[in-house]
Design an enzyme around this catalytic site. Structure first.
Site, mmCIF file in Angstrom:
data_model
loop_
_atom_site.group_PDB
_atom_site.id
_atom_site.type_symbol
_atom_site.label_atom_id
_atom_site.label_comp_id
_atom_site.label_asym_id
_atom_site.label_seq_id
_atom_site.Cartn_x
_atom_site.Cartn_y
_atom_site.Cartn_z
ATOM 1 N N SER A 71 28.971 38.567 34.327
ATOM 2 C CA SER A 71 29.877 38.536 35.470
ATOM 3 C C SER A 71 29.547 37.348 36.365
ATOM 4 C CB SER A 71 29.752 39.829 36.278
ATOM 5 O OG SER A 71 28.463 39.895 36.888
ATOM 6 N N ASP A 118 33.040 38.693 32.372
ATOM 7 C CA ASP A 118 33.699 39.875 32.932
ATOM 8 C C ASP A 118 34.330 39.542 34.281
ATOM 9 O OD1 ASP A 118 34.364 42.573 32.928
ATOM 10 O OD2 ASP A 118 32.465 43.225 33.788
ATOM 11 N N HIS A 119 35.404 40.229 34.627
ATOM 12 C CA HIS A 119 36.016 40.252 35.964
ATOM 13 C C HIS A 119 35.971 38.936 36.746
ATOM 14 C CE1 HIS A 119 37.045 44.492 36.170
ATOM 15 N NE2 HIS A 119 35.854 44.784 35.677
ATOM 16 N N ASP A 174 40.736 38.953 35.900
ATOM 17 C CA ASP A 174 41.104 40.204 36.573
ATOM 18 C C ASP A 174 42.026 39.879 37.742
ATOM 19 O OD1 ASP A 174 41.427 42.611 37.782
ATOM 20 O OD2 ASP A 174 39.297 43.025 38.094
ATOM 21 N N GLU A 221 44.040 42.313 32.873
ATOM 22 C CA GLU A 221 44.097 43.684 33.377
ATOM 23 C C GLU A 221 45.354 43.869 34.222
ATOM 24 O OE1 GLU A 221 41.616 46.365 36.549
ATOM 25 O OE2 GLU A 221 40.451 45.511 34.900
ATOM 26 N N GLU A 266 32.642 47.144 40.896
ATOM 27 C CA GLU A 266 31.772 46.650 39.833
ATOM 28 C C GLU A 266 31.392 45.213 40.122
ATOM 29 O OE1 GLU A 266 29.245 46.808 37.080
ATOM 30 O OE2 GLU A 266 30.536 48.551 37.277
ATOM 31 N N HIS A 308 35.018 52.374 37.932
ATOM 32 C CA HIS A 308 33.678 51.806 37.782
ATOM 33 C C HIS A 308 32.671 52.705 38.476
ATOM 34 C CE1 HIS A 308 35.935 47.799 37.471
ATOM 35 N NE2 HIS A 308 35.401 48.018 36.292
ATOM 36 N N GLY A 309 31.473 52.739 37.925
ATOM 37 C CA GLY A 309 30.408 53.502 38.560
ATOM 38 C C GLY A 309 30.371 54.939 38.069
ATOM 39 N N HIS A 342 37.568 49.967 30.764
ATOM 40 C CA HIS A 342 36.640 49.639 31.846
ATOM 41 C C HIS A 342 36.160 50.937 32.488
ATOM 42 C CE1 HIS A 342 37.001 45.180 32.570
ATOM 43 N NE2 HIS A 342 37.890 45.390 31.611
ATOM 44 N N GLY A 343 34.960 50.873 33.073
ATOM 45 C CA GLY A 343 34.439 52.056 33.749
ATOM 46 C C GLY A 343 34.047 53.151 32.774
ATOM 47 N N GLY A 344 33.416 52.775 31.662
ATOM 48 C CA GLY A 344 33.075 53.767 30.645
ATOM 49 C C GLY A 344 31.803 54.541 30.912
ATOM 50 N N ASN A 401 33.482 48.613 28.285
ATOM 51 C CA ASN A 401 32.465 48.043 29.167
ATOM 52 C C ASN A 401 31.477 49.115 29.598
ATOM 53 O OD1 ASN A 401 34.133 45.837 28.956
ATOM 54 N ND2 ASN A 401 34.248 45.443 31.148
ATOM 55 N N ASP A 422 28.076 49.235 32.117
ATOM 56 C CA ASP A 422 27.200 48.509 33.028
ATOM 57 C C ASP A 422 26.365 49.464 33.866
ATOM 58 O OD1 ASP A 422 26.014 46.434 34.418
ATOM 59 O OD2 ASP A 422 27.688 46.143 35.786
ATOM 60 N N THR A 423 27.016 50.374 34.575
ATOM 61 C CA THR A 423 26.286 51.289 35.455
ATOM 62 C C THR A 423 25.216 52.066 34.695
ATOM 63 O OG1 THR A 423 28.246 51.510 36.858
ATOM 64 C CG2 THR A 423 26.527 53.175 37.109
#
Length: 346
Positions: free
Chosen positions: A53, A95-96, A131, A161, A169, A215-216, A252-254, A274, A276-277
């Site tokens: 990112s 990313d983004h 994005d 997107e 995120e 996200h998160g 996204h936000g998986g 994706n 990340d968290t």
């Protein structure tokens, strides 16, 4: 050379689409997190995607420099070298990137790939994400068309997107869940038709459609995923334009999503998810445990000298690497990419 060529990356996406599986895409910020991802993909015999990112690039450039483009290139070049020792294919992605950073982040990275190709070294990145979901769809597509044409010149796939992924995120456009109207959290079939009509024929792209994903992490019940939204959109596009019009979709936000909901999206064309968290926590959790268990060693308490073996950064960073690898291995299993590498076949 396991960093995928453009042709190999396209084949990866085709294989996932045909086989109803998806690749975990992990955001990395350091050599340690790159190695954690590579260990997981290698151990699981899964191809995968490593992504960076704007914030990750800025971090990697160091406190005194803070140059997101420089840091991103450094991480990408490191991934190219490190991946040579692993017999799986890896795609590199950014990313983004919001519209305001296209000129200062995305285009310089596309230029870096162009220069690398001219030197006979192949692509630095295989794909980038724009994005522009905070723009009206018409403006989003106008910018997406411009960048897709530019990416296609260098065999780069563009991820776009439409709709809003809730939460936050790494500074990416998003919104607090209570302030997002349902109409923005769920991409409509009409939106998906408009995306296809705008971008068809300009180059290959991936599409992050939204279906209530965020996200998160959220407590149970706060997130209302509707994977059927993806099916409705795919059905509408295929009905009008044929089977070849099926989108390569991105989830996204998986992080934190139950496995059965992940699996449902695979049948609807999701080829990339994706994460990340969850991997951030997987990295930090064993390091925190190390600090608590070795409190007297990592700190010089009451005039003592501590324990060099405990506070040596290698002692705990390798635990973080292993934590990332474990969580990414689980993601390969959840998304059914484990054991399906096409390395050596294309």
């Amino acid at each position: 050379m396991p960093i995928a060529t453009p042709a190999q990356y396209a084949a990866m996406l085709d294989a996932a689409q045909k086989g109803d599986y998806a690749y975990p895409a992990i955001n990395v910020t350091s050599i340690v997190t790159i190695n954690g991802a590579l260990k997981a993909f290698s151990d699981m015999k899964s191809d995968g995607i490593i992504q960076i990112s704007t914030g990750g690039g800025k971090f990697a450039a160091g406190l005194n420099v803070g140059d997101s483009v420089l840091g991103t290139i450094v991480l990408a070049e490191a991934a190219h070298r490190l991946a040579e020792k692993h017999n799986v294919l890896i795609g590199l992605h950014t990313d983004h990137c919001p519209p305001k950073e296209v000129e200062t982040f995305l285009k310089p990275l596309i230029k870096a790939t162009a220069e690398r190709r001219a030197a006979g070294k192949g692509n630095l990145f295989q794909s980038h994400m724009l994005d522009a979901s905070n723009l009206p769809l018409e403006e989003n597509m106008k910018l997406s068309k411009e960048l897709l044409k530019l990416c296609a010149e260098h065999e780069i796939i563009l991820e776009i997107e439409a709709g809003v992924v809730g939460g936050e995120e790494d500074g990416a456009a998003g919104a607090e869940m209570e302030h997002v109207p349902d109409s923005k959290l769920y991409t409509t079939p009409e939106d998906m038709l408009a995306v296809y009509e705008a971008l068809n024929g300009l180059g290959r792209y991936m599409f992050a459609a939204t279906f209530g994903n965020v996200h998160g992490h959220y407590k149970p019940g706060a997130v209302k995923l509707r994977p059927d939204i993806l099916k409705q959109g795919q059905d509408a596009v295929i009905k009008k334009f044929g089977k070849d019009a099926e989108f390569d979709l991105v989830f996204h936000g998986g992080s934190g999503t139950p496995r059965h909901e992940l699996e449902e999206t695979l049948a609807y064309g999701v080829v990339k998810m994706n994460i990340d968290t969850d991997t951030q926590y997987a990295f930090t959790r064993p390091i925190a445990e190390h600090m608590f268990k070795n409190y007297d060693g990592v700190l010089k308490v009451d005039g003592e000298v501590g324990n060099k073996k405990a506070y040596d950064p290698r002692a705990y960073l390798k635990l973080g690497e292993a934590g990332v690898a474990k969580r990414m291995s689980e993601a390969c299993e959840d998304l059914h990419s484990a054991g399906k590498t096409i390395f050596g076949k294309v």
